[in-house]
Design an enzyme around this catalytic site. Sequence first.
Site, PDB file in Angstrom:
ATOM      1  N   ASN A   9      -8.752  21.556 -17.134  1.00  0.00           N
ATOM      2  CA  ASN A   9      -9.203  22.053 -18.445  1.00  0.00           C
ATOM      3  C   ASN A   9      -8.975  20.928 -19.449  1.00  0.00           C
ATOM      4  OD1 ASN A   9      -9.675  23.327 -20.866  1.00  0.00           O
ATOM      5  ND2 ASN A   9      -7.831  24.621 -20.785  1.00  0.00           N
ATOM      6  N   TRP A  10     -10.057  20.273 -19.813  1.00  0.00           N
ATOM      7  CA  TRP A  10      -9.924  19.115 -20.725  1.00  0.00           C
ATOM      8  C   TRP A  10      -9.754  19.517 -22.181  1.00  0.00           C
ATOM      9  CZ3 TRP A  10     -14.298  15.226 -18.882  1.00  0.00           C
ATOM     10  CH2 TRP A  10     -13.922  14.687 -17.639  1.00  0.00           C
ATOM     11  N   LYS A  11      -9.945  20.778 -22.473  1.00  0.00           N
ATOM     12  CA  LYS A  11      -9.853  21.251 -23.869  1.00  0.00           C
ATOM     13  C   LYS A  11     -10.787  20.399 -24.758  1.00  0.00           C
ATOM     14  CE  LYS A  11      -5.213  22.609 -22.748  1.00  0.00           C
ATOM     15  NZ  LYS A  11      -3.991  23.229 -23.193  1.00  0.00           N
ATOM     16  N   HIS A  97      -8.293  32.271 -22.348  1.00  0.00           N
ATOM     17  CA  HIS A  97      -7.240  31.250 -22.427  1.00  0.00           C
ATOM     18  C   HIS A  97      -6.330  31.570 -23.615  1.00  0.00           C
ATOM     19  CE1 HIS A  97      -5.246  27.401 -23.002  1.00  0.00           C
ATOM     20  NE2 HIS A  97      -5.561  27.146 -21.738  1.00  0.00           N
ATOM     21  N   GLU A  99      -5.045  29.798 -25.822  1.00  0.00           N
ATOM     22  CA  GLU A  99      -5.442  29.159 -27.095  1.00  0.00           C
ATOM     23  C   GLU A  99      -6.570  29.944 -27.760  1.00  0.00           C
ATOM     24  OE1 GLU A  99      -6.014  25.208 -25.544  1.00  0.00           O
ATOM     25  OE2 GLU A  99      -3.854  25.045 -25.219  1.00  0.00           O
ATOM     26  N   GLU A 169      -0.957  31.934 -16.753  1.00  0.00           N
ATOM     27  CA  GLU A 169      -0.552  30.826 -17.614  1.00  0.00           C
ATOM     28  C   GLU A 169       0.466  31.319 -18.640  1.00  0.00           C
ATOM     29  OE1 GLU A 169      -3.576  27.415 -17.519  1.00  0.00           O
ATOM     30  OE2 GLU A 169      -4.024  28.666 -19.249  1.00  0.00           O
ATOM     31  N   GLY A 175       1.267  23.092 -22.239  1.00  0.00           N
ATOM     32  CA  GLY A 175       1.344  21.912 -23.106  1.00  0.00           C
ATOM     33  C   GLY A 175       2.750  21.597 -23.586  1.00  0.00           C
ATOM     34  N   SER A 215       1.821  23.092 -17.623  1.00  0.00           N
ATOM     35  CA  SER A 215       2.550  21.846 -17.362  1.00  0.00           C
ATOM     36  C   SER A 215       2.588  21.458 -15.880  1.00  0.00           C
ATOM     37  CB  SER A 215       3.967  21.917 -17.950  1.00  0.00           C
ATOM     38  OG  SER A 215       3.891  22.057 -19.363  1.00  0.00           O
ATOM     39  N   GLY A 236      -4.061  21.338 -17.727  1.00  0.00           N
ATOM     40  CA  GLY A 236      -4.503  20.851 -19.024  1.00  0.00           C
ATOM     41  C   GLY A 236      -4.183  19.373 -19.169  1.00  0.00           C
ATOM     42  N   GLY A 237      -3.095  19.066 -19.873  1.00  0.00           N
ATOM     43  CA  GLY A 237      -2.738  17.689 -20.231  1.00  0.00           C
ATOM     44  C   GLY A 237      -2.835  16.691 -19.085  1.00  0.00           C
TER      45      GLY A 237
HETATM   46  C1  PEP Z   1      -3.978  24.899 -20.012  1.00  0.00           C
HETATM   47  O1  PEP Z   1      -4.208  24.731 -21.199  1.00  0.00           O
HETATM   48  O2  PEP Z   1      -4.730  25.610 -19.341  1.00  0.00           O
HETATM   49  C2  PEP Z   1      -2.807  24.238 -19.443  1.00  0.00           C
HETATM   50  C3  PEP Z   1      -2.329  24.709 -18.334  1.00  0.00           C
HETATM   51  O3  PEP Z   1      -2.303  23.157 -20.145  1.00  0.00           O
HETATM   52  P1  PEP Z   1      -1.110  22.168 -19.661  1.00  0.00           P
HETATM   53  O4  PEP Z   1      -1.355  21.819 -18.218  1.00  0.00           O
HETATM   54  O5  PEP Z   1      -1.216  21.004 -20.563  1.00  0.00           O
HETATM   55  O6  PEP Z   1       0.172  22.928 -19.838  1.00  0.00           O
END
Ligand code: PEP
Length: 257
Positions: A9-11, A97, A99, A169, A175, A215, A236-237
């Site tokens: 997930n590149w956001k 999600h 966010e 999640e 994040g 994470s 994500g990150g």
């Molecule tokens: C996400 O936003 O779906 C996520 C899991 O982010 P991160 O891996 O950065 O915690």
Amino acid sequence: MRKKIIAANWKMNLTHTEAESYFATFLSEIGQVVNDLEIVIIPAFTAIPALISASEKMPILRIGAQNMHWEKSGAFTGEVSAAMLRALYVKYVIVGHSERRTLFGETDEIVNRKVAAALEAGLRPIFCVGETLQERDGGQVEEVLRRQLSKGLAGVAQKDLLEIVVAYEPCWAIGTGRSATPAEAQQSHSFIRTVLSELFGSPAAERIRIQYGGSVKPENAEDLMRQKDIDGALVGGASLDPRSFAGIIWRTEAALA
Ligand code: PEP
């Protein structure tokens, strides 16, 4: 046997040209993945066409979208419909999600409409659930997950359940660099499967895939992916660096060996 699914997930990151150069590096890092995995890249809308054409070089790769509107068309400035995504050959769409829930006010009811619209259009929802830190500290994890699952999946036909991937999640792990431990994640995943079994019956609940997100990085991926009810990761990150996303895929392959 549930095929593991690792999604990036590149956001709101990477332009379409940055996505092309990411993909070139990713392709050379990833080499020959054995065919027991599904890999999904979920860029911003603007990078979808570039990645769809690039992905022809990698048959196990699918492209997803991060959001969609539940209506088919109309006066919804700034929105994108499920049919528009399908027309680009998008396969997956993230729905619910955290966010979107916290920053854009998406309720369980909105999430439910999106799940229904995605399924109707032939898209596979990656349906996210997870508790906040406050809810965890207040002992409400199961209550929150049960509510998000039953409301978010209300009206879904049993035959459509396997089109859906659930992503657990926990908000406190997204994040933050603080992942759930493999045991914590497994406990929630097992609970999610139990609730799905109550809602849709045990055979479907045993077959649906439940990803962990929060994470995930190459260092913790293998232990997480070894857990009985963890069927992949939503990253994500760490997915913004093609080498680290490839590293997560390699660690997942190691967990499968
Ligand atoms: C996400 O936003 O779906 C996520 C899991 O982010 P991160 O891996 O950065 O915690």
